[in-house]
Motif scaffolding. Structure first.
Motif, PDB file in Angstrom:
ATOM      1  N   ARG A 115      95.082  -4.860 -39.470  1.00  0.00           N
ATOM      2  CA  ARG A 115      95.685  -5.876 -40.338  1.00  0.00           C
ATOM      3  C   ARG A 115      97.177  -6.022 -40.054  1.00  0.00           C
ATOM      4  O   ARG A 115      97.715  -7.136 -40.062  1.00  0.00           O
ATOM      5  CB  ARG A 115      95.457  -5.511 -41.822  1.00  0.00           C
ATOM      6  CG  ARG A 115      94.002  -5.574 -42.244  1.00  0.00           C
ATOM      7  CD  ARG A 115      93.846  -5.560 -43.755  1.00  0.00           C
ATOM      8  NE  ARG A 115      94.304  -4.315 -44.354  1.00  0.00           N
ATOM      9  CZ  ARG A 115      93.545  -3.229 -44.510  1.00  0.00           C
ATOM     10  NH1 ARG A 115      92.284  -3.227 -44.080  1.00  0.00           N
ATOM     11  NH2 ARG A 115      94.029  -2.141 -45.075  1.00  0.00           N
ATOM     12  N   GLN A 118      97.845  -8.333 -37.186  1.00  0.00           N
ATOM     13  CA  GLN A 118      97.753  -9.743 -37.559  1.00  0.00           C
ATOM     14  C   GLN A 118      98.977 -10.179 -38.356  1.00  0.00           C
ATOM     15  O   GLN A 118      99.464 -11.301 -38.190  1.00  0.00           O
ATOM     16  CB  GLN A 118      96.473  -9.984 -38.356  1.00  0.00           C
ATOM     17  CG  GLN A 118      95.211  -9.798 -37.530  1.00  0.00           C
ATOM     18  CD  GLN A 118      93.943 -10.089 -38.300  1.00  0.00           C
ATOM     19  OE1 GLN A 118      93.875 -11.049 -39.078  1.00  0.00           O
ATOM     20  NE2 GLN A 118      92.923  -9.279 -38.105  1.00  0.00           N
ATOM     21  N   GLU A 119      99.492  -9.274 -39.185  1.00  0.00           N
ATOM     22  CA  GLU A 119     100.671  -9.598 -39.986  1.00  0.00           C
ATOM     23  C   GLU A 119     101.890  -9.859 -39.104  1.00  0.00           C
ATOM     24  O   GLU A 119     102.699 -10.750 -39.399  1.00  0.00           O
ATOM     25  CB  GLU A 119     100.975  -8.451 -40.953  1.00  0.00           C
ATOM     26  CG  GLU A 119      99.931  -8.277 -42.060  1.00  0.00           C
ATOM     27  CD  GLU A 119     100.082  -6.944 -42.782  1.00  0.00           C
ATOM     28  OE1 GLU A 119     101.102  -6.244 -42.546  1.00  0.00           O
ATOM     29  OE2 GLU A 119      99.191  -6.588 -43.565  1.00  0.00           O
ATOM     30  N   GLY A 121     101.715 -10.549 -35.789  1.00  0.00           N
ATOM     31  CA  GLY A 121     101.406 -11.475 -34.700  1.00  0.00           C
ATOM     32  C   GLY A 121     101.369 -10.864 -33.324  1.00  0.00           C
ATOM     33  O   GLY A 121     101.773 -11.488 -32.341  1.00  0.00           O
ATOM     34  N   ARG A 140      85.055  -6.347 -36.313  1.00  0.00           N
ATOM     35  CA  ARG A 140      84.479  -7.576 -36.847  1.00  0.00           C
ATOM     36  C   ARG A 140      84.880  -7.799 -38.292  1.00  0.00           C
ATOM     37  O   ARG A 140      85.229  -8.916 -38.687  1.00  0.00           O
ATOM     38  CB  ARG A 140      82.957  -7.527 -36.708  1.00  0.00           C
ATOM     39  CG  ARG A 140      82.482  -7.714 -35.258  1.00  0.00           C
ATOM     40  CD  ARG A 140      80.996  -7.502 -35.111  1.00  0.00           C
ATOM     41  NE  ARG A 140      80.545  -7.805 -33.746  1.00  0.00           N
ATOM     42  CZ  ARG A 140      79.393  -7.390 -33.237  1.00  0.00           C
ATOM     43  NH1 ARG A 140      78.565  -6.649 -33.981  1.00  0.00           N
ATOM     44  NH2 ARG A 140      79.059  -7.706 -31.988  1.00  0.00           N
ATOM     45  N   GLU A 142      87.531  -6.803 -39.797  1.00  0.00           N
ATOM     46  CA  GLU A 142      88.965  -7.113 -39.890  1.00  0.00           C
ATOM     47  C   GLU A 142      89.365  -8.305 -39.025  1.00  0.00           C
ATOM     48  O   GLU A 142      90.550  -8.614 -38.915  1.00  0.00           O
ATOM     49  CB  GLU A 142      89.796  -5.890 -39.508  1.00  0.00           C
ATOM     50  CG  GLU A 142      89.584  -4.680 -40.411  1.00  0.00           C
ATOM     51  CD  GLU A 142      90.029  -4.936 -41.846  1.00  0.00           C
ATOM     52  OE1 GLU A 142      90.888  -5.822 -42.056  1.00  0.00           O
ATOM     53  OE2 GLU A 142      89.520  -4.242 -42.745  1.00  0.00           O
ATOM     54  N   HIS A 143      88.386  -8.967 -38.433  1.00  0.00           N
ATOM     55  CA  HIS A 143      88.630 -10.169 -37.609  1.00  0.00           C
ATOM     56  C   HIS A 143      89.661  -9.883 -36.514  1.00  0.00           C
ATOM     57  O   HIS A 143      90.643 -10.610 -36.352  1.00  0.00           O
ATOM     58  CB  HIS A 143      89.071 -11.338 -38.489  1.00  0.00           C
ATOM     59  CG  HIS A 143      88.036 -11.731 -39.494  1.00  0.00           C
ATOM     60  ND1 HIS A 143      86.874 -12.390 -39.143  1.00  0.00           N
ATOM     61  CD2 HIS A 143      87.971 -11.527 -40.829  1.00  0.00           C
ATOM     62  CE1 HIS A 143      86.138 -12.602 -40.226  1.00  0.00           C
ATOM     63  NE2 HIS A 143      86.770 -12.080 -41.254  1.00  0.00           N
ATOM     64  N   GLU A 145      89.492 -10.402 -33.581  1.00  0.00           N
ATOM     65  CA  GLU A 145      89.594 -11.478 -32.589  1.00  0.00           C
ATOM     66  C   GLU A 145      90.814 -12.362 -32.833  1.00  0.00           C
ATOM     67  O   GLU A 145      91.294 -13.042 -31.909  1.00  0.00           O
ATOM     68  CB  GLU A 145      88.320 -12.338 -32.593  1.00  0.00           C
ATOM     69  CG  GLU A 145      88.157 -13.256 -33.783  1.00  0.00           C
ATOM     70  CD  GLU A 145      87.610 -12.560 -35.031  1.00  0.00           C
ATOM     71  OE1 GLU A 145      87.480 -13.231 -36.072  1.00  0.00           O
ATOM     72  OE2 GLU A 145      87.302 -11.351 -34.954  1.00  0.00           O
ATOM     73  N   LYS A 146      91.355 -12.319 -34.047  1.00  0.00           N
ATOM     74  CA  LYS A 146      92.538 -13.125 -34.350  1.00  0.00           C
ATOM     75  C   LYS A 146      93.775 -12.605 -33.622  1.00  0.00           C
ATOM     76  O   LYS A 146      94.666 -13.386 -33.281  1.00  0.00           O
ATOM     77  CB  LYS A 146      92.785 -13.155 -35.858  1.00  0.00           C
ATOM     78  CG  LYS A 146      91.723 -13.913 -36.652  1.00  0.00           C
ATOM     79  CD  LYS A 146      92.074 -13.945 -38.124  1.00  0.00           C
ATOM     80  CE  LYS A 146      91.049 -14.736 -38.929  1.00  0.00           C
ATOM     81  NZ  LYS A 146      91.371 -14.743 -40.385  1.00  0.00           N
ATOM     82  N   SER A 147      93.826 -11.310 -33.416  1.00  0.00           N
ATOM     83  CA  SER A 147      94.980 -10.731 -32.713  1.00  0.00           C
ATOM     84  C   SER A 147      94.680 -10.531 -31.233  1.00  0.00           C
ATOM     85  O   SER A 147      95.566 -10.666 -30.387  1.00  0.00           O
ATOM     86  CB  SER A 147      95.388  -9.398 -33.351  1.00  0.00           C
ATOM     87  OG  SER A 147      94.319  -8.469 -33.309  1.00  0.00           O
TER      88      SER A 147
END
Length: 255
Positions: A115, A118-119, A121, A140, A142-143, A145-147
């Motif tokens: 997390r 992601q915070e 970037g 999965r 914590e997603h 894939e976004k980072s």
């Protein structure tokens, strides 16, 4: 070449660190990403980043060093991650080879650092040992894939590699690919698209053949490149070119 995962802050380099780092360019290594694994090693990584123009850093807490982590430590990591030469959060993850810290505690701080990435970037550098299912599930949940990021020192099957590729992750390949008992990694490299492979040493550990058992350093990347080229049926020059492009794509802060 870019060594995307090294530990030059390690005490194994205390006697000749400066001379060794000065010699890397002559062996084709243009950039190094030094990976923090504890709060203290993150501090030493920052010192290396500040001292050497070609050294960048990833900052994070290895699962085996999470026992005494606090939210205040996460605040510190978040602040340091904004340094110009910090390219990732890591190495973070799960390591079930060891009994301590317990698995639920490791999972808590792995999720927290996913997390954090992601915070702020940044991509993540993931260490996963004997913890494949929980690693994938947490990523999965914590997603991740976004980072995006890299599965460092990949040790699982080619089939599992598909799960990480589907999340947009790169696969870190180092000295193990040269080992006689490295069949599973060789099979994975054969399967992987070239545009998802990153070179790494994890030095001072995992020195490739013919230097297995000795202290590893970035100059040994040539042996890793040679093995990958052989597996993929291409030239060493092509492996160097593509893996360098991959590292620059994942870590755009590297100049």
């Amino acid at each position: 070449m870019i060594d995307t995962h090294a530990h030059y802050d390690d005490k194994a380099f205390d006697e000749d660190r400066e001379e060794l780092l000065a010699d890397l360019a002559a062996h084709g290594v243009c950039r190094v990403v030094n990976s923090g694994s504890s709060l203290e090693s993150c501090r030493r990584t920052i010192e290396l980043m500040e001292k050497y123009p070609f050294v960048y850093g990833s900052l994070g807490i290895h699962p085996c060093d999470t026992a005494e982590l606090t939210e205040e430590d996460m605040d510190w990591l978040a602040q340091q991650s904004r340094l110009e030469k910090c390219v990732a959060i890591g190495e973070i993850g799960l390591d079930y080879y060891w009994d301590e810290p317990d698995r639920e505690w490791q999972k808590k701080w792995f999720a927290r650092q996913l997390r954090l990435a992601q915070e702020v970037g940044l991509p993540v550098v993931i260490h996963s040992r004997e913890a494949a299912q929980d690693t994938v599930e947490l990523m999965r949940e914590e997603h991740a894939e976004k980072s995006g990021g890299v599965i460092h020192c990949y040790s699982y099957s080619r089939e599992l590699a598909r799960s990480f590729l589907d999340m947009g992750f790169y696969i870190g390949v180092g000295g193990v690919v040269t080992f006689k008992n490295g069949r599973r990694l060789k099979e994975t490299v054969e399967y992987l698209p070239m545009d998802r492979i990153l070179l790494e040493t994890d030095c001072p550990y995992l020195s490739p053949v013919p230097n297995r058992g000795k202290r590893n350093d970035s100059r040994n990347l040539t042996y890793v490149v040679s093995q990958i080229a052989q597996i993929k049926g291409t030239t060493e020059e092509e492996v160097e070119r593509i893996t360098t492009e991959n590292a620059l794509r994942l870590y755009p802060k590297i100049q």
